[in-house]
Design a protein around this motif. Sequence first.
Motif, PDB file in Angstrom:
ATOM      1  N   LEU A  25      13.362   4.490 -25.820  1.00  0.00           N
ATOM      2  CA  LEU A  25      14.420   4.454 -24.803  1.00  0.00           C
ATOM      3  C   LEU A  25      15.273   3.207 -24.925  1.00  0.00           C
ATOM      4  O   LEU A  25      16.280   3.065 -24.254  1.00  0.00           O
ATOM      5  N   ARG A  26      14.842   2.271 -25.792  1.00  0.00           N
ATOM      6  CA  ARG A  26      15.590   1.024 -26.007  1.00  0.00           C
ATOM      7  C   ARG A  26      15.789   0.249 -24.707  1.00  0.00           C
ATOM      8  O   ARG A  26      16.883  -0.262 -24.423  1.00  0.00           O
ATOM      9  N   LEU A  27      14.770   0.212 -23.856  1.00  0.00           N
ATOM     10  CA  LEU A  27      14.860  -0.568 -22.633  1.00  0.00           C
ATOM     11  C   LEU A  27      14.583  -2.030 -22.944  1.00  0.00           C
ATOM     12  O   LEU A  27      13.892  -2.339 -23.910  1.00  0.00           O
ATOM     13  N   GLN A  28      15.125  -2.943 -22.097  1.00  0.00           N
ATOM     14  CA  GLN A  28      14.740  -4.345 -22.261  1.00  0.00           C
ATOM     15  C   GLN A  28      13.236  -4.427 -21.986  1.00  0.00           C
ATOM     16  O   GLN A  28      12.762  -3.790 -21.050  1.00  0.00           O
ATOM     17  N   PRO A  29      12.507  -5.239 -22.740  1.00  0.00           N
ATOM     18  CA  PRO A  29      11.052  -5.327 -22.541  1.00  0.00           C
ATOM     19  C   PRO A  29      10.657  -5.671 -21.100  1.00  0.00           C
ATOM     20  O   PRO A  29       9.692  -5.124 -20.579  1.00  0.00           O
ATOM     21  N   ILE A  30      11.430  -6.563 -20.443  1.00  0.00           N
ATOM     22  CA  ILE A  30      11.071  -6.930 -19.067  1.00  0.00           C
ATOM     23  C   ILE A  30      11.091  -5.691 -18.180  1.00  0.00           C
ATOM     24  O   ILE A  30      10.186  -5.451 -17.396  1.00  0.00           O
ATOM     25  N   VAL A  31      12.135  -4.864 -18.348  1.00  0.00           N
ATOM     26  CA  VAL A  31      12.276  -3.669 -17.524  1.00  0.00           C
ATOM     27  C   VAL A  31      11.193  -2.653 -17.868  1.00  0.00           C
ATOM     28  O   VAL A  31      10.530  -2.098 -16.988  1.00  0.00           O
ATOM     29  N   GLY A  60      22.994 -10.588 -13.924  1.00  0.00           N
ATOM     30  CA  GLY A  60      22.284 -10.459 -15.193  1.00  0.00           C
ATOM     31  C   GLY A  60      21.014 -11.280 -15.275  1.00  0.00           C
ATOM     32  O   GLY A  60      20.410 -11.380 -16.339  1.00  0.00           O
ATOM     33  N   ALA A  61      20.577 -11.878 -14.173  1.00  0.00           N
ATOM     34  CA  ALA A  61      19.341 -12.668 -14.194  1.00  0.00           C
ATOM     35  C   ALA A  61      18.276 -11.951 -13.368  1.00  0.00           C
ATOM     36  O   ALA A  61      18.431 -10.782 -13.012  1.00  0.00           O
ATOM     37  N   ILE A  62      17.193 -12.635 -13.074  1.00  0.00           N
ATOM     38  CA  ILE A  62      16.131 -12.045 -12.259  1.00  0.00           C
ATOM     39  C   ILE A  62      15.465 -13.169 -11.483  1.00  0.00           C
ATOM     40  O   ILE A  62      15.482 -14.320 -11.911  1.00  0.00           O
ATOM     41  N   ASP A  63      14.950 -12.836 -10.289  1.00  0.00           N
ATOM     42  CA  ASP A  63      14.262 -13.841  -9.482  1.00  0.00           C
ATOM     43  C   ASP A  63      12.896 -13.293  -9.082  1.00  0.00           C
ATOM     44  O   ASP A  63      12.809 -12.328  -8.344  1.00  0.00           O
ATOM     45  N   LEU A  64      11.844 -13.903  -9.626  1.00  0.00           N
ATOM     46  CA  LEU A  64      10.490 -13.427  -9.339  1.00  0.00           C
ATOM     47  C   LEU A  64       9.837 -14.216  -8.211  1.00  0.00           C
ATOM     48  O   LEU A  64       8.690 -13.968  -7.861  1.00  0.00           O
ATOM     49  N   SER A  65      10.558 -15.171  -7.629  1.00  0.00           N
ATOM     50  CA  SER A  65       9.925 -16.037  -6.636  1.00  0.00           C
ATOM     51  C   SER A  65      10.083 -15.507  -5.207  1.00  0.00           C
ATOM     52  O   SER A  65       9.631 -16.142  -4.260  1.00  0.00           O
ATOM     53  N   ILE A  66      10.746 -14.345  -5.043  1.00  0.00           N
ATOM     54  CA  ILE A  66      11.120 -13.876  -3.706  1.00  0.00           C
ATOM     55  C   ILE A  66       9.932 -13.792  -2.737  1.00  0.00           C
ATOM     56  O   ILE A  66       9.952 -14.379  -1.662  1.00  0.00           O
ATOM     57  N   THR A  69       8.238  -2.971 -19.191  1.00  0.00           N
ATOM     58  CA  THR A  69       6.870  -3.287 -18.795  1.00  0.00           C
ATOM     59  C   THR A  69       6.754  -3.473 -17.290  1.00  0.00           C
ATOM     60  O   THR A  69       5.671  -3.392 -16.736  1.00  0.00           O
ATOM     61  N   LEU A  70       7.911  -3.700 -16.640  1.00  0.00           N
ATOM     62  CA  LEU A  70       7.927  -3.797 -15.176  1.00  0.00           C
ATOM     63  C   LEU A  70       7.468  -2.478 -14.561  1.00  0.00           C
ATOM     64  O   LEU A  70       6.764  -2.458 -13.547  1.00  0.00           O
ATOM     65  N   VAL A  71       7.855  -1.369 -15.196  1.00  0.00           N
ATOM     66  CA  VAL A  71       7.498  -0.052 -14.675  1.00  0.00           C
ATOM     67  C   VAL A  71       5.980   0.070 -14.550  1.00  0.00           C
ATOM     68  O   VAL A  71       5.450   0.435 -13.503  1.00  0.00           O
ATOM     69  N   LEU A  72       5.293  -0.304 -15.636  1.00  0.00           N
ATOM     70  CA  LEU A  72       3.833  -0.199 -15.615  1.00  0.00           C
ATOM     71  C   LEU A  72       3.236  -1.268 -14.706  1.00  0.00           C
ATOM     72  O   LEU A  72       2.184  -1.065 -14.105  1.00  0.00           O
ATOM     73  N   MET A  73       3.911  -2.402 -14.600  1.00  0.00           N
ATOM     74  CA  MET A  73       3.423  -3.462 -13.717  1.00  0.00           C
ATOM     75  C   MET A  73       3.411  -2.956 -12.272  1.00  0.00           C
ATOM     76  O   MET A  73       2.487  -3.236 -11.509  1.00  0.00           O
ATOM     77  N   VAL A  74       4.458  -2.194 -11.893  1.00  0.00           N
ATOM     78  CA  VAL A  74       4.533  -1.654 -10.532  1.00  0.00           C
ATOM     79  C   VAL A  74       3.553  -0.492 -10.384  1.00  0.00           C
ATOM     80  O   VAL A  74       2.746  -0.450  -9.455  1.00  0.00           O
ATOM     81  N   ALA A  75       3.626   0.456 -11.340  1.00  0.00           N
ATOM     82  CA  ALA A  75       2.857   1.691 -11.191  1.00  0.00           C
ATOM     83  C   ALA A  75       1.389   1.506 -11.572  1.00  0.00           C
ATOM     84  O   ALA A  75       0.523   2.216 -11.070  1.00  0.00           O
ATOM     85  N   ALA A 104       6.604 -12.895 -29.937  1.00  0.00           N
ATOM     86  CA  ALA A 104       7.161 -13.231 -31.251  1.00  0.00           C
ATOM     87  C   ALA A 104       8.228 -12.230 -31.688  1.00  0.00           C
ATOM     88  O   ALA A 104       9.146 -12.575 -32.425  1.00  0.00           O
ATOM     89  N   THR A 105       8.115 -10.967 -31.193  1.00  0.00           N
ATOM     90  CA  THR A 105       9.162  -9.995 -31.546  1.00  0.00           C
ATOM     91  C   THR A 105      10.347 -10.102 -30.598  1.00  0.00           C
ATOM     92  O   THR A 105      11.248  -9.276 -30.643  1.00  0.00           O
ATOM     93  N   GLY A 106      10.324 -11.098 -29.714  1.00  0.00           N
ATOM     94  CA  GLY A 106      11.432 -11.259 -28.774  1.00  0.00           C
ATOM     95  C   GLY A 106      11.238 -10.491 -27.495  1.00  0.00           C
ATOM     96  O   GLY A 106      12.137 -10.403 -26.678  1.00  0.00           O
ATOM     97  N   GLY A 107      10.046  -9.932 -27.285  1.00  0.00           N
ATOM     98  CA  GLY A 107       9.794  -9.165 -26.074  1.00  0.00           C
ATOM     99  C   GLY A 107       8.897  -9.918 -25.115  1.00  0.00           C
ATOM    100  O   GLY A 107       8.672 -11.119 -25.266  1.00  0.00           O
ATOM    101  N   VAL A 108       8.402  -9.207 -24.113  1.00  0.00           N
ATOM    102  CA  VAL A 108       7.404  -9.770 -23.211  1.00  0.00           C
ATOM    103  C   VAL A 108       6.701  -8.587 -22.569  1.00  0.00           C
ATOM    104  O   VAL A 108       7.269  -7.505 -22.460  1.00  0.00           O
ATOM    105  N   ASP A 109       5.427  -8.756 -22.221  1.00  0.00           N
ATOM    106  CA  ASP A 109       4.687  -7.668 -21.586  1.00  0.00           C
ATOM    107  C   ASP A 109       4.218  -8.123 -20.214  1.00  0.00           C
ATOM    108  O   ASP A 109       3.279  -8.907 -20.109  1.00  0.00           O
TER     109      ASP A 109
END
Lengths: 330, 322
Positions: A122-128, B63-69, A130-136, A69-74
């Motif tokens: 850090l004003r990162l895009q939410p996808i980026v 500027g996009a992303i592909d999660l299906s790789i 939360t990706l860090v924690l998704m990997v780590a 709802a805030t425009g992000g994603v986790d």
Amino acid sequence: MPEPRRASLPPLLWPLAALALLLCFNFLFTPGFFSVEFRDGRLVGTLIDILNHSSKVAIVAVGMTLVIATGGVDLSVGAVVAICGAVAATLAQRAPMPVIVLAALGAGLAAGLCNGLLVTRLRLQPIVATLVLMVAGRGVAQLITDGLIITFERPALVAVANRSLLALPIPVWIAVGIAALAAAFTRRTAAGMLIEAVGDNDRACRYSGVNESRLRLGVYAFCGLCAGVAGLIECSYIKAADANNAGLFLELDAILAAIIGGTALAGGRFSIAGSLTGALLIQALTKTMYMHDVSADVAPLPKGLAVLAVCILQAPRVKTSLARWAGGRA
Amino acid sequence: MKRTPHARHLPLLVTASLVLLVFIAGALVYPRFASFGVVRNLMVDNAFLAVAAVGATFVILSGAIDLSIGSVMAFTSILLATLIEQHGWHPLAAIAFAVIVGGAFGLAQGLIIQAFELPAFLVTLAGMFIARGGAFLVHPQSLGIKHPFVADVLNERLSLVLPVGPHGVTIPLLVDIALLAIAAAAVVLSFTRLGRNVYAVGDHEQGAMLMGLNIRATRLSVFTISGLCSALAGVVFTLYQQSGDPAACKGLELDAIAAVVIGGTLLRGGIGSVLGSSLGVLLLGLIQTIVTFQGNLNSWWTKIVVGFLVLAFVALQRRFTR
């Protein structure tokens, strides 16, 4: 683009219609789908199974809904579930029950705060971010369990997901409780409106004096906390912590539940009741496939198609033309 | 946007120095680290990741992303194995068919993203589900490939033996495929109209549109290329394993994205290079090798280190692109 208000369809209509359709299908083609028995002080049956298993997704979906709802994603909730499960399982044999619960929820909260700080400071895009924690995150969970699957026999902890309260499994009550709390907090106070405002236009929000940083930090922390609860339930259910597979693909299910429920992916609008319906729908779909001998491995295929169909139906372009069509007929 | 050329190449330089540094550190600490064998294994073990990262570079640059790789790789690998082993296809025909299927899958994703204006991560997330389920639908278990052509010609006779070291170093075909893919992608990105369009769309979509660039075609090509690369990576993976596996490569897209980011490509799009991504893959491989050499380190340290590297690079880029 301003739309006439009367033309918009009620948000809960689609998910409820889909759920009804699925139940009709099962009523006709799945024998025994609706049979519910009362045994040993609890209800037993396929429907209760669906309720029970959907609760984990529902809990995470509540947190995810507010984040979206805030425009992000986790994207990290699956990994956070693994971390919290690992924490709970490691402590299971040696710590008092309240400590186990607090430690697991604390880990979830910390992970959520971590995501929130990356997004707000850090004003990162939410996808980026939360990706860090998704990997780590799964690495961290593996580290906690030392790469092993930790099993435990702690009656109090096992009871959380395997016992019933007032005839229904405990996770169902937890899910209802969290959803009710979140709904009350967001709709009885200004919080919900502010969250939607941030998702709609964060700059305008900042200019009008809303502390959008703190609000964002709050929703990510809450989402982490929800993942912590789900992690506790998952590890209690399987009586073990499996850092590799705990909460696998949970982020997808949670995002899906939120979107099915009418929460706009771009932010600015959310419905917690919708997300609960979405979680139910996903689990009912999964269960239906299992009962019709679709293997668990192939199940992602129809699920993926369902995701696409729902997303296309919710796409702004399709939605406007649908609404125009409905409005034209009314 | 103020951006000096120096700052633009800084992440690439940092990655290159990190690769060198990690390698030198490994050579100093472990006696048998600086050998042709280690370098060869580094290339062989990471060839499929490198090909996947090439596709991911295109998508992320735009500027996009592909999660299906990862799922598309698994689908390709089991499709190949089934076609060769159970339907009697010639391996070359099967490979060509599988790569085309991958490209078509990518194109379909691109079309849906375009037509309904849906976010790429959502559509490719659904694609990840569909390809994974589809892989299990093709064949529910892993399937070894015993076709003589694959073992003898593709994996043995087409290997290059470099005259270095005491016994020479064998470079299998799959490394050549990866190097060719990297070279081709670098040429496309640097010297063709499509390449410039990818950078333009990623840097400033509206600006690109106002300049009259065909954004629609660019986006579709990018997703098709990513599908093709995923399928090719699946082929390389199958040659590497000599079997197809529907459960393989779970989460590989994350490794590919991490490699791209560590290689200095901006996740927002517009800045980056295939060379950088390849260096990123090398760095990931080196970290993995060191963790293996150390022996007593839990292999999950790799994931944690990679997570932190991604974070560090994203933070570094924010500093230099403002």
